[in-house]
Design a protein around this motif. Structure first.
Motif, PDB file in Angstrom:
ATOM      1  N   UNK A  90       0.845  -1.128   0.081  1.00  0.00           N
ATOM      2  CA  UNK A  90      -0.037   0.177   0.169  1.00  0.00           C
ATOM      3  C   UNK A  90       1.019   1.039   0.048  1.00  0.00           C
ATOM      4  N   UNK A  91       0.492   2.406  -0.530  1.00  0.00           N
ATOM      5  CA  UNK A  91       1.141   3.677  -0.482  1.00  0.00           C
ATOM      6  C   UNK A  91       1.274   4.179   0.880  1.00  0.00           C
ATOM      7  N   UNK A  92       2.479   4.596   1.309  1.00  0.00           N
ATOM      8  CA  UNK A  92       3.006   5.190   2.434  1.00  0.00           C
ATOM      9  C   UNK A  92       3.654   6.361   2.375  1.00  0.00           C
ATOM     10  N   UNK A  93       3.838   7.102   3.365  1.00  0.00           N
ATOM     11  CA  UNK A  93       4.487   8.318   3.448  1.00  0.00           C
ATOM     12  C   UNK A  93       4.896   8.771   4.662  1.00  0.00           C
ATOM     13  N   UNK A  94       5.988   9.729   4.978  1.00  0.00           N
ATOM     14  CA  UNK A  94       6.333  10.147   6.278  1.00  0.00           C
ATOM     15  C   UNK A  94       7.618  11.002   6.236  1.00  0.00           C
ATOM     16  N   UNK A  95       8.159  11.077   7.654  1.00  0.00           N
ATOM     17  CA  UNK A  95       9.380  11.927   7.354  1.00  0.00           C
ATOM     18  C   UNK A  95      10.403  10.934   8.464  1.00  0.00           C
ATOM     19  N   UNK A  96      11.636  11.619   8.313  1.00  0.00           N
ATOM     20  CA  UNK A  96      12.462  11.056   9.391  1.00  0.00           C
ATOM     21  C   UNK A  96      13.428  11.956   9.502  1.00  0.00           C
ATOM     22  N   UNK A  97      14.417  12.064  10.679  1.00  0.00           N
ATOM     23  CA  UNK A  97      15.263  13.144  10.993  1.00  0.00           C
ATOM     24  C   UNK A  97      16.729  12.398  10.717  1.00  0.00           C
ATOM     25  N   UNK A  98      17.427  13.137   9.976  1.00  0.00           N
ATOM     26  CA  UNK A  98      18.870  12.943   9.771  1.00  0.00           C
ATOM     27  C   UNK A  98      19.785  14.035  10.376  1.00  0.00           C
ATOM     28  N   UNK A  99      20.549  13.749  11.052  1.00  0.00           N
ATOM     29  CA  UNK A  99      21.366  14.962  11.756  1.00  0.00           C
ATOM     30  C   UNK A  99      20.578  16.084  12.288  1.00  0.00           C
ATOM     31  N   UNK A 100      19.390  15.928  12.590  1.00  0.00           N
ATOM     32  CA  UNK A 100      18.429  16.969  13.057  1.00  0.00           C
ATOM     33  C   UNK A 100      17.722  17.675  11.967  1.00  0.00           C
ATOM     34  N   UNK A 101      17.786  17.147  10.777  1.00  0.00           N
ATOM     35  CA  UNK A 101      17.127  17.946   9.571  1.00  0.00           C
ATOM     36  C   UNK A 101      16.404  16.851   9.002  1.00  0.00           C
ATOM     37  N   UNK A 102      15.069  17.366   8.254  1.00  0.00           N
ATOM     38  CA  UNK A 102      13.934  16.553   8.011  1.00  0.00           C
ATOM     39  C   UNK A 102      14.308  15.940   6.464  1.00  0.00           C
ATOM     40  N   UNK A 103      13.977  14.603   6.580  1.00  0.00           N
ATOM     41  CA  UNK A 103      14.024  14.045   5.188  1.00  0.00           C
ATOM     42  C   UNK A 103      12.632  13.233   4.931  1.00  0.00           C
ATOM     43  N   UNK A 104      12.020  13.956   4.098  1.00  0.00           N
ATOM     44  CA  UNK A 104      10.610  13.322   3.481  1.00  0.00           C
ATOM     45  C   UNK A 104      11.043  12.036   2.713  1.00  0.00           C
ATOM     46  N   UNK A 105       9.785  11.283   2.893  1.00  0.00           N
ATOM     47  CA  UNK A 105       9.912   9.697   1.864  1.00  0.00           C
ATOM     48  C   UNK A 105       8.447   9.457   1.772  1.00  0.00           C
ATOM     49  N   UNK A 106       8.349   9.030   0.189  1.00  0.00           N
ATOM     50  CA  UNK A 106       7.005   8.565  -0.060  1.00  0.00           C
ATOM     51  C   UNK A 106       7.058   7.316  -0.869  1.00  0.00           C
ATOM     52  N   UNK A 107       6.083   6.290  -0.686  1.00  0.00           N
ATOM     53  CA  UNK A 107       5.914   5.344  -1.383  1.00  0.00           C
ATOM     54  C   UNK A 107       4.962   5.211  -2.078  1.00  0.00           C
ATOM     55  N   UNK A 108       5.037   5.135  -3.801  1.00  0.00           N
ATOM     56  CA  UNK A 108       3.931   5.288  -4.590  1.00  0.00           C
ATOM     57  C   UNK A 108       4.104   4.825  -5.815  1.00  0.00           C
TER      58      UNK A 108
END
Length: 147
Positions: A90-108
Protein backbone atom coordinates in the motif's frame (compact mmCIF):
# COMPACT_ATOMS: atom_id res chain seq x y z
CA UNK A 1 -19.19 -52.09 -60.13
CA UNK A 2 -22.82 -51.40 -60.65
CA UNK A 3 -24.14 -51.72 -57.10
CA UNK A 4 -23.43 -52.86 -53.63
CA UNK A 5 -24.65 -56.40 -54.05
CA UNK A 6 -22.51 -59.29 -52.93
CA UNK A 7 -19.93 -60.54 -55.41
CA UNK A 8 -17.75 -63.36 -54.26
CA UNK A 9 -18.81 -62.70 -50.64
CA UNK A 10 -17.60 -59.06 -50.59
CA UNK A 11 -19.33 -55.68 -50.65
CA UNK A 12 -18.18 -52.84 -52.81
CA UNK A 13 -18.39 -50.35 -49.87
CA UNK A 14 -16.48 -50.99 -46.64
CA UNK A 15 -18.28 -51.37 -43.33
CA UNK A 16 -18.01 -48.48 -40.85
CA UNK A 17 -15.45 -48.92 -38.09
CA UNK A 18 -17.02 -48.28 -34.67
CA UNK A 19 -13.65 -47.31 -33.15
CA UNK A 20 -13.27 -44.16 -35.27
CA UNK A 21 -15.98 -42.27 -33.37
CA UNK A 22 -14.56 -43.07 -29.91
CA UNK A 23 -10.92 -42.26 -30.70
CA UNK A 24 -11.28 -38.41 -30.84
CA UNK A 25 -13.15 -38.50 -27.53
CA UNK A 26 -10.36 -40.50 -25.89
CA UNK A 27 -7.71 -38.11 -27.22
CA UNK A 28 -9.75 -35.09 -26.09
CA UNK A 29 -10.23 -36.51 -22.59
CA UNK A 30 -6.50 -37.26 -22.30
CA UNK A 31 -5.62 -33.73 -23.44
CA UNK A 32 -8.00 -32.13 -20.92
CA UNK A 33 -6.68 -34.37 -18.14
CA UNK A 34 -3.08 -33.46 -19.03
CA UNK A 35 -3.83 -29.73 -19.01
CA UNK A 36 -5.58 -29.96 -15.62
CA UNK A 37 -2.70 -31.91 -14.05
CA UNK A 38 -0.22 -29.41 -15.50
CA UNK A 39 -2.18 -26.47 -14.05
CA UNK A 40 -2.28 -28.12 -10.61
CA UNK A 41 1.47 -28.80 -10.63
CA UNK A 42 2.17 -25.25 -11.79
CA UNK A 43 0.01 -23.83 -9.02
CA UNK A 44 1.81 -25.90 -6.38
CA UNK A 45 5.29 -24.89 -7.56
CA UNK A 46 4.49 -21.19 -8.05
CA UNK A 47 6.55 -18.98 -5.69
CA UNK A 48 4.87 -16.65 -3.22
CA UNK A 49 4.29 -13.15 -4.55
CA UNK A 50 6.56 -10.45 -3.15
CA UNK A 51 4.77 -8.41 -0.49
CA UNK A 52 5.86 -5.30 1.40
CA UNK A 53 4.91 -6.01 5.00
CA UNK A 54 6.16 -3.05 7.01
CA UNK A 55 8.22 0.15 6.87
CA UNK A 56 10.23 1.20 9.93
CA UNK A 57 11.93 4.58 10.41
CA UNK A 58 15.59 4.36 11.48
CA UNK A 59 17.81 7.17 12.82
CA UNK A 60 19.43 7.72 9.40
CA UNK A 61 17.23 5.83 6.99
CA UNK A 62 14.42 3.34 6.55
CA UNK A 63 13.92 -0.40 6.93
CA UNK A 64 11.44 -2.12 4.60
CA UNK A 65 10.31 -5.66 5.42
CA UNK A 66 9.35 -8.14 2.68
CA UNK A 67 8.25 -11.78 2.71
CA UNK A 68 10.78 -12.66 -0.06
CA UNK A 69 14.10 -11.24 -1.28
CA UNK A 70 13.23 -8.11 -3.30
CA UNK A 71 14.84 -7.11 -6.58
CA UNK A 72 15.64 -3.43 -6.10
CA UNK A 73 16.67 -0.98 -8.78
CA UNK A 74 17.89 2.27 -7.29
CA UNK A 75 18.96 5.63 -8.59
CA UNK A 76 20.28 8.88 -7.19
CA UNK A 77 19.24 11.93 -9.15
CA UNK A 78 19.93 15.56 -8.22
CA UNK A 79 20.39 14.84 -4.53
CA UNK A 80 17.36 12.55 -4.16
CA UNK A 81 17.24 8.78 -3.73
CA UNK A 82 14.65 6.61 -5.52
CA UNK A 83 14.22 2.84 -5.20
CA UNK A 84 12.08 0.87 -7.67
CA UNK A 85 10.66 -2.59 -6.97
CA UNK A 86 7.67 -4.79 -7.80
CA UNK A 87 5.58 -6.00 -4.87
CA UNK A 88 2.14 -6.01 -3.33
CA UNK A 89 1.56 -3.35 -0.71
CA UNK A 90 0.00 0.00 0.00
CA UNK A 91 1.16 3.59 -0.48
CA UNK A 92 2.90 5.14 2.55
CA UNK A 93 4.67 8.39 3.32
CA UNK A 94 6.37 10.05 6.25
CA UNK A 95 9.37 11.91 7.57
CA UNK A 96 12.59 11.00 9.31
CA UNK A 97 15.31 13.07 10.92
CA UNK A 98 18.90 12.83 9.76
CA UNK A 99 21.38 14.92 11.79
CA UNK A 100 18.47 17.00 13.09
CA UNK A 101 17.21 17.80 9.59
CA UNK A 102 14.01 16.48 8.03
CA UNK A 103 13.96 13.99 5.15
CA UNK A 104 10.60 13.32 3.50
CA UNK A 105 9.87 9.89 2.02
CA UNK A 106 6.97 8.63 -0.06
CA UNK A 107 6.07 5.21 -1.43
CA UNK A 108 3.84 5.32 -4.53
CA UNK A 109 3.18 3.46 -7.78
CA UNK A 110 4.64 4.73 -11.03
CA UNK A 111 3.08 4.45 -14.51
CA UNK A 112 4.70 1.01 -15.05
CA UNK A 113 3.01 -0.50 -11.99
CA UNK A 114 6.21 -0.59 -9.92
CA UNK A 115 6.57 0.88 -6.47
CA UNK A 116 8.87 3.87 -6.12
CA UNK A 117 10.27 4.88 -2.75
CA UNK A 118 11.42 8.47 -3.04
CA UNK A 119 13.55 10.17 -0.37
CA UNK A 120 13.89 13.95 -0.58
CA UNK A 121 15.54 16.53 1.67
CA UNK A 122 16.25 20.27 1.54
CA UNK A 123 19.90 19.47 0.87
CA UNK A 124 21.38 16.81 -1.45
CA UNK A 125 21.48 13.31 0.02
CA UNK A 126 22.94 9.98 -1.03
CA UNK A 127 21.79 6.53 -0.06
CA UNK A 128 23.00 2.96 0.21
CA UNK A 129 20.75 -0.09 0.48
CA UNK A 130 21.21 -3.74 1.26
CA UNK A 131 18.88 -6.61 2.08
CA UNK A 132 19.38 -9.31 4.72
CA UNK A 133 17.20 -12.13 5.97
CA UNK A 134 15.98 -11.51 9.55
CA UNK A 135 13.58 -13.84 11.38
CA UNK A 136 12.20 -15.39 8.18
CA UNK A 137 11.58 -11.99 6.55
CA UNK A 138 13.78 -9.92 4.26
CA UNK A 139 14.83 -6.53 5.58
CA UNK A 140 15.87 -3.88 3.07
CA UNK A 141 17.82 -1.25 4.94
CA UNK A 142 18.24 2.17 3.30
CA UNK A 143 21.01 4.28 4.87
CA UNK A 144 21.17 8.01 4.06
CA UNK A 145 23.95 10.57 4.31
CA UNK A 146 24.53 14.13 3.14
CA UNK A 147 26.43 14.68 -0.10
Amino acid sequence: MHGSELKDGMHSTPEEDPRLKAWPRVLGAMAIFGVMVGLMIGRLTQPEPLELLQIEVLPAGLALYFNEDPEIRGEQVDGTVALHFKAFGQPWNGQLKMDGKIVNWKLQRDNKGEWVLGLLAARPIQGDWRSVKVDGRWRLEVSLREE
